[in-house]
Design a protein around this motif. Structure first.
Motif, PDB file in Angstrom:
ATOM      1  N   ASP A 148       0.802  -1.227   0.000  1.00 14.58           N
ATOM      2  CA  ASP A 148       0.000   0.000   0.000  1.00 14.58           C
ATOM      3  C   ASP A 148       0.834   1.276   0.000  1.00 14.58           C
ATOM      4  O   ASP A 148       0.364   2.317  -0.426  1.00 14.58           O
ATOM      5  N   LYS A 149       2.052   1.209   0.511  1.00 12.35           N
ATOM      6  CA  LYS A 149       2.851   2.427   0.638  1.00 12.35           C
ATOM      7  C   LYS A 149       3.715   2.711  -0.579  1.00 12.35           C
ATOM      8  O   LYS A 149       4.356   3.744  -0.661  1.00 12.35           O
ATOM      9  N   MET A 150       3.764   1.799  -1.550  1.00 11.86           N
ATOM     10  CA  MET A 150       4.570   1.992  -2.755  1.00 11.86           C
ATOM     11  C   MET A 150       3.924   3.052  -3.649  1.00 11.86           C
ATOM     12  O   MET A 150       2.723   3.010  -3.906  1.00 11.86           O
ATOM     13  N   THR A 151       4.715   4.022  -4.091  1.00  9.58           N
ATOM     14  CA  THR A 151       4.231   5.042  -5.028  1.00  9.58           C
ATOM     15  C   THR A 151       4.894   4.813  -6.376  1.00  9.58           C
ATOM     16  O   THR A 151       5.853   4.048  -6.493  1.00  9.58           O
ATOM     17  N   VAL A 152       4.404   5.510  -7.387  1.00  9.46           N
ATOM     18  CA  VAL A 152       5.011   5.428  -8.714  1.00  9.46           C
ATOM     19  C   VAL A 152       6.462   5.904  -8.652  1.00  9.46           C
ATOM     20  O   VAL A 152       7.347   5.322  -9.266  1.00  9.46           O
ATOM     21  N   ASN A 153       6.715   6.958  -7.883  1.00 17.24           N
ATOM     22  CA  ASN A 153       8.090   7.454  -7.747  1.00 17.24           C
ATOM     23  C   ASN A 153       8.990   6.400  -7.108  1.00 17.24           C
ATOM     24  O   ASN A 153      10.143   6.228  -7.512  1.00 17.24           O
ATOM     25  N   ASP A 154       8.470   5.703  -6.097  1.00 17.65           N
ATOM     26  CA  ASP A 154       9.243   4.632  -5.455  1.00 17.65           C
ATOM     27  C   ASP A 154       9.559   3.528  -6.461  1.00 17.65           C
ATOM     28  O   ASP A 154      10.686   3.038  -6.537  1.00 17.65           O
ATOM     29  N   LEU A 155       8.549   3.123  -7.220  1.00 16.16           N
ATOM     30  CA  LEU A 155       8.735   2.060  -8.204  1.00 16.16           C
ATOM     31  C   LEU A 155       9.760   2.469  -9.258  1.00 16.16           C
ATOM     32  O   LEU A 155      10.671   1.701  -9.577  1.00 16.16           O
ATOM     33  N   LYS A 199      16.481  -6.305  -3.069  1.00 17.53           N
ATOM     34  CA  LYS A 199      16.662  -5.859  -1.683  1.00 17.53           C
ATOM     35  C   LYS A 199      17.567  -4.635  -1.621  1.00 17.53           C
ATOM     36  O   LYS A 199      17.350  -3.724  -0.838  1.00 17.53           O
ATOM     37  N   GLU A 200      18.610  -4.622  -2.475  1.00 21.54           N
ATOM     38  CA  GLU A 200      19.561  -3.504  -2.470  1.00 21.54           C
ATOM     39  C   GLU A 200      18.872  -2.187  -2.835  1.00 21.54           C
ATOM     40  O   GLU A 200      19.336  -1.112  -2.488  1.00 21.54           O
ATOM     41  N   CYS A 201      17.775  -2.282  -3.577  1.00 17.64           N
ATOM     42  CA  CYS A 201      17.084  -1.079  -4.045  1.00 17.64           C
ATOM     43  C   CYS A 201      15.848  -0.753  -3.211  1.00 17.64           C
ATOM     44  O   CYS A 201      15.157   0.230  -3.483  1.00 17.64           O
ATOM     45  N   HIS A 202      15.564  -1.553  -2.204  1.00 18.61           N
ATOM     46  CA  HIS A 202      14.335  -1.405  -1.429  1.00 18.61           C
ATOM     47  C   HIS A 202      14.241  -0.059  -0.719  1.00 18.61           C
ATOM     48  O   HIS A 202      13.165   0.528  -0.618  1.00 18.61           O
ATOM     49  N   PHE A 203      15.353   0.432  -0.221  1.00 17.26           N
ATOM     50  CA  PHE A 203      15.310   1.665   0.577  1.00 17.26           C
ATOM     51  C   PHE A 203      15.772   2.895  -0.197  1.00 17.26           C
ATOM     52  O   PHE A 203      16.130   3.906   0.403  1.00 17.26           O
ATOM     53  N   VAL A 204      15.740   2.818  -1.526  1.00 19.77           N
ATOM     54  CA  VAL A 204      16.107   3.970  -2.343  1.00 19.77           C
ATOM     55  C   VAL A 204      15.049   5.055  -2.149  1.00 19.77           C
ATOM     56  O   VAL A 204      13.852   4.801  -2.260  1.00 19.77           O
ATOM     57  N   VAL A 205      15.496   6.259  -1.833  1.00 17.24           N
ATOM     58  CA  VAL A 205      14.585   7.402  -1.647  1.00 17.24           C
ATOM     59  C   VAL A 205      14.626   8.223  -2.937  1.00 17.24           C
ATOM     60  O   VAL A 205      15.669   8.780  -3.279  1.00 17.24           O
ATOM     61  N   PRO A 206      13.514   8.275  -3.684  1.00 14.32           N
ATOM     62  CA  PRO A 206      13.522   8.935  -4.988  1.00 14.32           C
ATOM     63  C   PRO A 206      14.087  10.348  -4.972  1.00 14.32           C
ATOM     64  O   PRO A 206      14.890  10.707  -5.831  1.00 14.32           O
ATOM     65  N   SER A 207      13.710  11.165  -4.006  1.00 16.03           N
ATOM     66  CA  SER A 207      14.178  12.555  -3.977  1.00 16.03           C
ATOM     67  C   SER A 207      15.692  12.651  -3.828  1.00 16.03           C
ATOM     68  O   SER A 207      16.323  13.555  -4.365  1.00 16.03           O
ATOM     69  N   GLN A 208      16.290  11.699  -3.121  1.00 13.83           N
ATOM     70  CA  GLN A 208      17.745  11.684  -2.969  1.00 13.83           C
ATOM     71  C   GLN A 208      18.420  10.990  -4.153  1.00 13.83           C
ATOM     72  O   GLN A 208      19.454  11.440  -4.641  1.00 13.83           O
ATOM     73  N   TYR A 209      17.825   9.895  -4.609  1.00 13.32           N
ATOM     74  CA  TYR A 209      18.417   9.108  -5.697  1.00 13.32           C
ATOM     75  C   TYR A 209      18.455   9.901  -7.002  1.00 13.32           C
ATOM     76  O   TYR A 209      19.385   9.775  -7.784  1.00 13.32           O
TER      77      TYR A 209
END
Length: 198
Positions: free
Chosen positions: A50-57, A173-183
Motif C-alpha cells: 500500500d505504501k509503494m508510489t510510482v516514484n518509489d517504483l 533488496k539492495e534497491c528497497h530503501f532507495v529514496v527517490p528525492s535523494q536518488y
C-alpha cells in the motif's frame, strides 16, 4: 589504384560500422531512464504494498538498471538452481547438466519469462526475441517490464507463483530503501506522476 581500393575498403568499413552501431547497446543515463519510465507511467500494483508510489517504483527500477551499469546490451548467464524449477512447462533439469538462464538488457529480463532466446523454454510474455532487449532502444524493454508488472497478482498465502518470483527480482533488496528525492537529486524535475494503483 591502391588509393581507390583503400578508399573503397574504408567506405565499406564505415558502412559496416554504421550498421553495427545501430543495433548495439549503449550506456543510458540514470536521468534519461527515469524520464522514460515516467513517460510510460508504469502503474503500482497492490502486490507491491500500500505504501509503494510510482516514484518509489521508478526509483527501484532505475536502481535495478544501475546493477548493469545502465548498459542496454548487458547479458548475464546464471546457472539455474536444481531445486527450484521455474514452472511446470520447463524442461526438468537432469543431474549431469544444469540449465543456464539468461538475463537481458538494462532491466535483466529473463529468457525463461520475458523473451525467447532460443536456448531455453520460455513463457515469452512479451512475445519477442531476447536480442530486442540488447539494442540501444529501451522502449521495448520498458513495455515488456510494464507487461510483466501488470500481470502480477497478489499471491494466496503459502503459494509462490511465477509472477511473484519475478516481483521479488524486480524489487531487489539492495534497491528497497532507495529514496527517490535523494536518488534523483541530480536529475531535472519533471511533473510528478500520480500514485495510480491497480
Amino acid at each position: 589504384m591502391k588509393s581507390v581500393n583503400a578508399v573503397k575498403m574504408l567506405g565499406a568499413f564505415a558502412l559496416v560500422f554504421l550498421l553495427s552501431s545501430v543495433t548495439e547497446g549503449r550506456i543510458i543515463s540514470k536521468c534519461e531512464l527515469k524520464e522514460q519510465l515516467e513517460t510510460t507511467q508504469i502503474q503500482v500494483i497492490r502486490a507491491m504494498g500500500d505504501k509503494m508510489t510510482v516514484n518509489d517504483l521508478n526509483a527501484r527500477l532505475v536502481c535495478l538498471a544501475g546493477t548493469t551499469g545502465f548498459n542496454t546490451s548487458f547479458v548475464t548467464n546464471i546457472p539455474a538452481k536444481l531445486k527450484e524449477p521455474l514452472n511446470i512447462h520447463s524442461i526438468k533439469p537432469n543431474t549431469t547438466q544444469r540449465p543456464v538462464w539468461h538475463l537481458y538488457g538494462v532491466f535483466q529480463l529473463s529468457d525463461q519469462l520475458a523473451c525467447d532466446s532460443g536456448m531455453n523454454p520460455s513463457i515469452n510474455v512479451c512475445n519477442t526475441t531476447c536480442s530486442a532487449f540488447t539494442d540501444d532502444d529501451i522502449t521495448n524493454d520498458i513495455a515488456c517490464l510494464n507487461t510483466i508488472i501488470s500481470s502480477i497478482k497478489p499471491r494466496p498465502k503459502n503459494n509462490i507463483t511465477l509472477p511473484l518470483v519475478t516481483l521479488s527480482t524486480i524489487l531487489l533488496k539492495e534497491c528497497h530503501f532507495v529514496v527517490p528525492s535523494q536518488y534523483f537529486v541530480d536529475c531535472p524535475s519533471a511533473s510528478t506522476p500520480s500514485r495510480g494503483t491497480i
